[in-house]
Structures are given as C-alpha cells and as structure tokens.
Design an enzyme around this catalytic site. Structure first.
Site, PDB file in Angstrom:
ATOM      1  N   SER A 152       0.851  -1.192   0.000  1.00 14.33           N
ATOM      2  CA  SER A 152       0.000   0.000   0.000  1.00 14.33           C
ATOM      3  C   SER A 152       0.883   1.237   0.000  1.00 14.33           C
ATOM      4  O   SER A 152       2.051   1.184   0.410  1.00 14.33           O
ATOM      5  CB  SER A 152      -0.881   0.013   1.252  1.00 14.33           C
ATOM      6  N   TYR A 184      -2.333  -0.741  10.169  1.00 12.23           N
ATOM      7  CA  TYR A 184      -2.464  -1.094   8.757  1.00 12.23           C
ATOM      8  C   TYR A 184      -1.152  -0.807   8.017  1.00 12.23           C
ATOM      9  O   TYR A 184      -0.644  -1.655   7.285  1.00 12.23           O
ATOM     10  CB  TYR A 184      -3.609  -0.299   8.138  1.00 12.23           C
TER      11      TYR A 184
END
Length: 268
Positions: free
Chosen positions: A141, A154
């Site tokens: 990401s 995350y």
C-alpha cells in the site's frame, strides 16, 4: 510471464481489486482459483465470470495457516498446476490513533495483511519454484512506505509486506519465479465495510471536502496483472501513490507532515 492458459491463485477474490484481478485473468484466457473469506462474494465472482471449470472458488481465512497449507492440493486437484499467486486480500483498521487502538484489532490487521501473505507465500512457493515460469505478487500500500495517522497498524502490516516481498525477490534470483510488490493509493473499493470499520467519522470529516480522485478497481486490477505479466519488481497504482512515492523519498519529513495535516479533521 504469459497469462493465457496459466493457473493463478487470487486472494480477496470475492470483492474489490481481488475480484477484478480474477475476472480479468479469466478474460485473458487463464484459469483461476479465487480465495476469500466471504462465500457469497465468491459466488458473485463466479456468476460474473461465467467461466465454468476455469474458475474454482475456495472459502477460507488467509490467516488460518492450517486451511491455507491445505489449499495447494485443492487448487492442483481443480486445475492441475499453479503458475502464479496474487496476494490481494487485506483489511484496514478503524480511523483512530494508536493510543485508542485495541491490541486485538492490531493483531487482526497483522494476521490478515501480513501473516496471510506469509501463509499463502509459504504454501505455494514449492509449486511456483517447480514451474518453468511463475509469478508471485503481493499487494502492499501507499501506507506501506508513508505513515498515515489513524492507520498505523495497517501501515505497519503493509510495510512488513513490502520488506517481505523485496526479500523474497532477492532470495529467488536465478529461479523461474518473478516476485512483484504493488503499492496502490486510493482505490474505489469497499474495504472499510469489508474490514468491519465504522465509517461515520470518515464521512463526517469528508463532508464538504473536495472529492479525491481514486483509481477504479477495474483499472487497478488491470495494472496488477500487467505488473506480473511484465515481471516487474514494483509498481505504484494511482497518481497519489506515484506522487507520494517520489515526495517521500525526496523529503520524508515533509511528506509525513503533509499526510498528517490531511488527517487532522478525521482524527481530531
């Protein structure tokens, strides 16, 4: 690597980017084993694909190591071989600061995003290394190279995916396996709902704000497949990810503060 007539395993195949990867692989003439925790989502993917025996669905939790280690046999039974693995499945955390984040939430995010990738990679590596050509692609990401306040767990899980994938790339030099890491920016998926995250704070903070352009799941899926086809080392998806990738290398502190300022309204 060639896509047509090859067999690919895709996690997160029941929705979002994973579903698009599965559908577009089928459209390009491949066979696909779609993996997801959501059986209903997998059934919808199968209905959309209309691929018959070229698509098999496998409902399991990628953080369940025992279930994952049994998966290669099921895929080989359905398709005869495994040529590629796309680790797309992932979840986010609630949009809160670390001090407000429960340990069990942190562990769940790490279990799915990092250990899910490790479990799948370890399970399928022997099969991939035995093929004349093969590919393994892990989705990290933009949050894996740039800290996003309110998404610390995350981001940590995706940073772990980044380093794990890059080390795997280094360790498999001289083999038929090509290893790729992907860094998406904003993609128009339903990841908040799929992660069980309350969106009320996000919606309130976004009210009246200028709409941010995001990449469509279809376009993201195409770019992900293209990256494996080319045997790319890494790829960023979306103008936001490309810009922040360069900016964070040039001035990491300024890039961090830029994102921190953008998240202020959400975190309070």
């Amino acid at each position: 690597m060639q896509i047509t007539d090859k067999v690919f395993v895709v996690t997160g195949g029941g929705n979002g980017m994973g579903r698009e990867v599965a559908l577009q692989l089928i459209a390009r003439g491949a066979r696909v084993a779609a993996v997801d925790l959501n059986e209903a989502g997998l059934a919808e993917t199968a209905a959309l694909a209309k691929a018959g025996e070229r698509l098999s669905t496998h409902a399991l939790n990628v953080s369940d190591r025992k279930a994952v280690l049994a998966l290669p046999d099921a895929v080989v039974k359905a398709h005869g071989q495994v040529d590629g693995l796309f680790n797309v499945a992932g979840i986010i955390q609630p949009f809160v600061k670390i001090n407000e984040l429960d340990f069990d939430v942190i562990e769940r995010v790490m279990n799915v995003n990092f250990w899910g990738v490790v479990n799948m990679s370890k399970a399928f590596l022997p099969h991939l290394l035995a093929r004349p050509e093969s590919g393994l692609l892990n989705v990290s990401s933009m949050g894996g190279f740039l800290p996003v306040p309110g998404q610390a767990a995350y981001g940590a899980s995706k940073a772990a995916v980044k380093l794990f994938t890059e080390a795997l790339f280094a360790e498999t030099q001289g083999t038929p396996l090509k290893v790729t890491v992907i860094f998406p920016g904003g993609v128009g998926t339903n990841i908040t709902a799929n992660s069980g995250v309350d969106t009320s704070r996000l919606e309130a903070a976004s009210a009246g704000a200028k709409e941010r352009k995001v990449t469509t799941p279809r376009d993201a899926g195409r770019q992900i497949i293209d990256a494996m086809e080319k045997g790319a080392y890494r790829a960023t998806i979306g103008g936001d990810a490309r810009f922040m990738d360069r900016f964070s290398r040039f001035s990491p502190r300024r890039a961090t503060l830029l994102i921190a300022n953008q998240m202020k309204a959400l975190l309070g």
